[in-house]
Design a protein around this motif. Structure first.
Motif, PDB file in Angstrom:
ATOM      1  N   VAL A  94     -23.753  42.503  51.409  1.00 39.28           N
ATOM      2  CA  VAL A  94     -25.721  42.279  50.866  1.00 39.28           C
ATOM      3  C   VAL A  94     -25.722  43.453  51.725  1.00 39.28           C
ATOM      4  CG1 VAL A  94     -27.321  40.505  52.480  1.00 39.28           C
ATOM      5  CG2 VAL A  94     -25.353  39.662  51.443  1.00 39.28           C
ATOM      6  N   GLY A  95     -25.100  43.731  53.067  1.00 36.90           N
ATOM      7  CA  GLY A  95     -25.460  45.132  53.821  1.00 36.90           C
ATOM      8  C   GLY A  95     -25.628  46.256  52.738  1.00 36.90           C
ATOM      9  N   HIS A  96     -24.272  46.414  51.903  1.00 37.21           N
ATOM     10  CA  HIS A  96     -24.157  47.287  51.160  1.00 37.21           C
ATOM     11  C   HIS A  96     -25.589  47.065  49.893  1.00 37.21           C
ATOM     12  CE1 HIS A  96     -21.465  48.611  53.204  1.00 37.21           C
ATOM     13  NE2 HIS A  96     -20.159  48.226  52.860  1.00 37.21           N
ATOM     14  N   LEU A  97     -26.220  45.922  49.518  1.00 35.21           N
ATOM     15  CA  LEU A  97     -27.416  46.062  48.426  1.00 35.21           C
ATOM     16  C   LEU A  97     -28.801  46.148  49.194  1.00 35.21           C
ATOM     17  CD1 LEU A  97     -25.733  42.739  46.606  1.00 35.21           C
ATOM     18  CD2 LEU A  97     -26.515  45.191  46.234  1.00 35.21           C
ATOM     19  N   GLY A  98     -28.816  46.398  50.712  1.00 36.07           N
ATOM     20  CA  GLY A  98     -30.216  47.092  51.573  1.00 36.07           C
ATOM     21  C   GLY A  98     -30.324  46.176  51.341  1.00 36.07           C
ATOM     22  N   HIS A  99     -30.016  44.774  51.977  1.00 30.94           N
ATOM     23  CA  HIS A  99     -30.571  43.778  52.823  1.00 30.94           C
ATOM     24  C   HIS A  99     -30.509  43.928  54.441  1.00 30.94           C
ATOM     25  CE1 HIS A  99     -32.034  41.868  49.365  1.00 30.94           C
ATOM     26  NE2 HIS A  99     -30.691  41.907  48.926  1.00 30.94           N
ATOM     27  N   ASN A 100     -31.263  43.993  55.153  1.00 30.69           N
ATOM     28  CA  ASN A 100     -31.639  44.051  56.229  1.00 30.69           C
ATOM     29  C   ASN A 100     -30.344  43.263  57.623  1.00 30.69           C
ATOM     30  OD1 ASN A 100     -31.460  44.322  59.041  1.00 30.69           O
ATOM     31  ND2 ASN A 100     -33.739  45.546  59.440  1.00 30.69           N
ATOM     32  N   VAL A 101     -29.084  43.237  57.108  1.00 30.11           N
ATOM     33  CA  VAL A 101     -28.583  42.022  57.772  1.00 30.11           C
ATOM     34  C   VAL A 101     -28.865  41.957  59.479  1.00 30.11           C
ATOM     35  CG1 VAL A 101     -25.898  40.668  57.969  1.00 30.11           C
ATOM     36  CG2 VAL A 101     -26.491  42.416  56.354  1.00 30.11           C
ATOM     37  N   ARG A 152     -26.745  32.614  51.461  1.00 32.94           N
ATOM     38  CA  ARG A 152     -25.915  32.522  51.151  1.00 32.94           C
ATOM     39  C   ARG A 152     -24.992  33.076  50.840  1.00 32.94           C
ATOM     40  NH1 ARG A 152     -25.768  29.000  46.209  1.00 32.94           N
ATOM     41  NH2 ARG A 152     -27.927  29.673  45.858  1.00 32.94           N
ATOM     42  N   ALA A 153     -25.526  34.288  50.585  1.00 32.35           N
ATOM     43  CA  ALA A 153     -24.453  35.811  49.777  1.00 32.35           C
ATOM     44  C   ALA A 153     -23.955  36.096  51.533  1.00 32.35           C
ATOM     45  CB  ALA A 153     -24.720  36.425  49.307  1.00 32.35           C
ATOM     46  N   ALA A 154     -24.553  36.444  52.066  1.00 28.60           N
ATOM     47  CA  ALA A 154     -24.081  36.625  53.586  1.00 28.60           C
ATOM     48  C   ALA A 154     -23.879  35.291  54.660  1.00 28.60           C
ATOM     49  CB  ALA A 154     -25.506  36.716  54.636  1.00 28.60           C
ATOM     50  N   LEU A 155     -23.488  35.049  54.281  1.00 33.33           N
ATOM     51  CA  LEU A 155     -22.690  33.447  54.780  1.00 33.33           C
ATOM     52  C   LEU A 155     -21.333  33.870  54.564  1.00 33.33           C
ATOM     53  CD1 LEU A 155     -23.356  29.818  54.009  1.00 33.33           C
ATOM     54  CD2 LEU A 155     -23.769  31.165  56.379  1.00 33.33           C
ATOM     55  N   THR A 156     -20.736  34.599  53.005  1.00 33.45           N
ATOM     56  CA  THR A 156     -19.260  35.137  52.964  1.00 33.45           C
ATOM     57  C   THR A 156     -18.569  36.564  52.806  1.00 33.45           C
ATOM     58  OG1 THR A 156     -20.245  34.553  50.422  1.00 33.45           O
ATOM     59  CG2 THR A 156     -19.111  32.313  52.024  1.00 33.45           C
ATOM     60  N   HIS A 157     -20.453  36.724  52.519  1.00 32.13           N
ATOM     61  CA  HIS A 157     -19.891  38.376  52.558  1.00 32.13           C
ATOM     62  C   HIS A 157     -21.098  39.554  53.193  1.00 32.13           C
ATOM     63  CE1 HIS A 157     -17.732  36.876  49.205  1.00 32.13           C
ATOM     64  NE2 HIS A 157     -16.625  37.500  49.236  1.00 32.13           N
ATOM     65  N   PRO A 158     -21.560  39.196  54.081  1.00 33.29           N
ATOM     66  CA  PRO A 158     -22.084  40.282  55.456  1.00 33.29           C
ATOM     67  C   PRO A 158     -22.658  41.215  54.927  1.00 33.29           C
ATOM     68  CG  PRO A 158     -20.422  38.713  56.601  1.00 33.29           C
ATOM     69  CD  PRO A 158     -20.109  38.715  55.245  1.00 33.29           C
TER      70      PRO A 158
END
Lengths: 423, 310
Positions: free
Chosen positions: B178-185, B169-175
């Motif tokens: 989410v990437g900056h937080l260390g997730h592999n987008v 859901r976070a990646a839906l609006t702010h990909p």
């Protein structure tokens, strides 16, 4: 200082020779080509192929006024092609009836003008809601409109002729240039004339301020607004002209085939013209011409050789989208540029290697697909190129497929390593 | 009364199928901005995979295995195809999926033939469940209803109650965030694309034998799926659900209505013998989705529940 700046600007302007070479010479070449084709006395099949090419050239060019120039992706361009065609067929029937004064004196040769008008009219009506948006919403609206118009086509039998379509007879009305419009030779001159005029018209359009503004709207609509233009309005006007030229192509098609069915309004032909323009190369004016010629040729010739020609078309399209966004024209002009510069640092060798790799891998793919198609048909037919017997259970066929794939990808990898080594 | 109840039931089932098909597309579209033209092709693949698997084993294994396979195909397409095109922009991505739809269509024709295949409802479910107004109601439709509702609940649970759902859901609006937080987008994209395709595949598995399994099913369904996504609104599964139900009910009811333009507009002097008057409401049913699409894009470009414009 300022004088110097002025001077360098002057130098940037194309010289008279450049202008002639870029803007006039191609059209002279086109005239010569069009005039020379009948000298080779083309066969009947060749003649009908050339006619289809002419129609598709104008159609694809008109599509590129939207996609390439204005940046509008449309999935419903066949609507204008079809409506133009229908208008011409009805006009042709009116000429055939010959009762009223205006139509009685209208030569069939000039009918694409009616198609032009009908396409423009359709653009005026449909473009008004469509052009308020650009990008993906525009694409979606065009898709919805195409579906709506196509369904309406099946509903109103008196206009669109239902499943059977509307037919007509082109050998009616007064003659122009002594052409009876009956034999294919006469039709050739008709198609040649209108292909040239359509191409010239669309090129001329790109030279107008409106044509230039449409490119600006594609690149930066906000900035266009700052300069004092309304991007929606620019899009709308371009849309009308694109519809008009599509209608012109539809009119050519109506005279050539003397029939139109509601299917010609649907998504399938719209998709095909998108493929033509994109495969040809939307960044170049000549791109859609190359795409139209290539795809029309594939459509009529390749479909005789292989049932899976649509699969090859899909593959070609995906390959272009992924690896050569400039399309066929981009590849051609890229190669010409390399040749002109004298093929420095082995660019030419690298390109040749890439081409060889692609060709090898593609050969493997063709063998695979052709074997699969014959196996799928289940008639016991076997793929036999060059006297080889390649069945689904022959080890040789799988050996060949694997071999070609391995060789192709190997060569491609080599080419890439050279490139990376250079970088 | 009879027509209304049956239309209601069938409409809900059709709507749920539509939602299952389009929920994946809504996720993909909102997250990656890719309007996947080939989405309905994955639906078709689901039906054909299920048909083939059913030939070897049984329906229940197909029900699990076919969507998984479709999901894997989808993930592979994202990883080796779409990701490379991403750099060329959204239009190139759209065109890529457009070409992919062509390709899948042709491959299906080669592998499974040009005519429809005999993909049948499993015998266990092939009986009339209950009788309503003297007409039998097939059990399989209720099975579709149950699978769809189960999928709906599962999707809701995953998106709203798990950590993975939170990230999606976070990646839906702010990909980017989410990437900056260390997730592999890119990996999230691939997984969501695969999962979305798997959902379309599932819709194909349970819808293919309810409707018909032939190479044209993707072309028929494709544009309607777009309508659901656009009408529902970007980034909103609730919107997609509403739109799917609305479309399902409207289309089913329109088919059931036995009236023509002449009946409706007779007071304007429209006669049943004229061409316009002879058009029935039922024949307008296939046009309804596209009318909705055009109207929504003109009047409310963000869709029913969308949080941003297209």
């Amino acid at each position: 200082m300022s004088e110097q700046a002025m001077k360098s600007y002057d130098d940037l302007a194309p010289s008279a020779t450049d202008k002639f070479r870029q803007r006039v010479l191609p059209f002279i070449v086109m005239i010569v080509l069009l005039a020379a084709i009948p000298l080779f006395d083309p066969s009947r099949t060749m003649n009908s192929l050339i006619a289809a090419m002419g129609i598709n050239i104008v159609f694809a060019l008109s599509y590129n006024m939207l996609l390439g120039r204005a940046g509008l992706l449309s999935f419903g361009h066949a609507v204008y092609f079809g409506l133009g065609g229908y208008a011409v067929l009805h006009a042709m029937n009116a000429i055939g009836a010959g009762s009223s004064g205006f139509w009685a004196g209208f030569p069939v040769f000039m009918l694409p003008v009616i198609g032009f008008g009908a396409g423009a009219l359709a653009g005026v009506v449909i473009g008004w809601p469509s052009c308020k948006r650009s990008g993906v919403p525009f694409a979606m609206i065009s898709l919805g409109v195409a579906e709506l118009v196509a369904s309406a086509g099946y509903m109103f039998g008196s206009i669109f002729g239902g499943e059977m379509g509307v037919t007509s007879d082109r050998m009616v009305g007064p003659r122009l240039f002594g052409l009876s419009m009956g034999p294919v030779e006469d039709i050739y001159w008709f198609i040649a004339f209108w292909t040239f005029l359509g191409t010239l018209g669309i090129y001329a359009f790109t030279r107008t301020p409106l044509g230039k503004m449409s490119e600006a709207t594609r690149d930066n609509p906000e900035r266009v607004q700052f300069v004092g233009y309304n991007p929606d309005r620019v899009r709308y006007l371009v849309f009308i002209f694109a519809g008009a030229f599509a209608g012109l192509a539809g009119g050519m098609s109506a005279v050539n085939y003397e029939i139109f069915t509601p299917e010609s309004l649907s998504l399938a032909p719209s998709g095909l013209v998108l493929l033509m323009a994109y495969i040809g190369g939307i960044r170049y004016f000549t791109g859609p011409i190359m795409g139209a010629v290539l795809l029309t040729y594939m459509q009529s010739m390749l479909s005789d050789y292989s049932e899976a020609w649509l699969l090859y078309l899909g593959l070609l399209f995906i390959a272009i989208v992924m690896y050569a966004p400039g399309g066929v024209a981009g590849i051609v002009y890229g190669l010409l540029g390399i040749l002109r510069r004298g093929g420095t640092d082995g660019v030419l060798a690298r390109r040749a290697k890439q081409a060889a790799g692609v060709a090898l891998a593609f050969t493997g793919l063709v063998i695979l697909v052709e074997i699969a198609v014959r196996w799928s048909n289940g008639y016991g037919e076997v793929f036999e190129p060059f006297g080889l017997h390649l069945g689904i259970d022959t080890p040789l066929s799988w050996f060949l497929i694997a071999g070609f794939f391995a060789a192709g990808f190997g060569v491609l990898r080599m080419a890439r390593e050279i490139e990376e080594g250079h970088g | 009364m009879e027509t209304i109840v049956f239309s209601l039931l069938n409409g809900v089932i059709y709507g749920l199928l539509l939602f299952m098909l389009s929920s994946g597309l809504t996720l993909i579209f909102s997250m990656m901005g890719v309007l996947n033209f080939a989405h309905a092709s994955f639906y078709m693949l689901g039906a054909y995979f299920a048909y083939s698997i059913m030939g070897v084993t049984n329906f229940w294994i197909a029900l699990i295995l076919a969507p998984v396979l479709v999901g894997l195909v989808g993930a592979a397409v994202e990883k080796w195809g779409l990701r490379n095109v991403h750099a060329h922009g959204h239009v190139a991505e759209l065109l890529f999926t457009f070409g992919l739809a062509y390709l899948i269509d042709e491959m299906v024709k080669i592998v499974w033939g040009r005519s429809s295949v005999d993909y049948r409802v499993p015998e266990v479910l092939d009986f009339p469940l209950f009788e309503l107004f003297g007409a039998e109601y097939p059990a399989y439709r209720v099975f579709i209803l149950m699978v769809s509702v189960g999928m709906l609940v599962a999707l809701w649970f995953i998106l709203n109650r798990t950590r993975a759902g939170l990230i999606i859901r976070a990646a839906l609006t702010h990909p980017h965030m989410v990437g900056h937080l260390g997730h592999n987008v890119p990996r999230i994209f691939m997984l969501v694309f695969g999962a979305g395709c798997a959902l379309a595949g599932l819709a194909g598995v349970i819808g293919g034998n309810y409707l018909v399994t032939d190479p044209a099913m993707a072309v028929q369904m494709g544009p309607i799926v777009f309508v659901v996504v656009v009408v529902g609104g970007l980034g909103s599964l609730t919107g997609a659900f509403l739109a799917a139900m609305l479309l399902g009910l409207m289309q089913t009811f329109a088919v059931g209505v036995d009236a023509s333009f002449a009946d409706l507009f007779g007071w304007l002097g429209l006669t049943a013998t004229s061409e316009l008057g002879g058009i029935t409401i039922a024949s307008l049913a296939p046009m309804i989705p596209f009318l909705m699409l055009v109207l929504i894009l003109m009047i409310r470009p963000r869709g029913l529940m969308g949080d941003r414009e297209l």
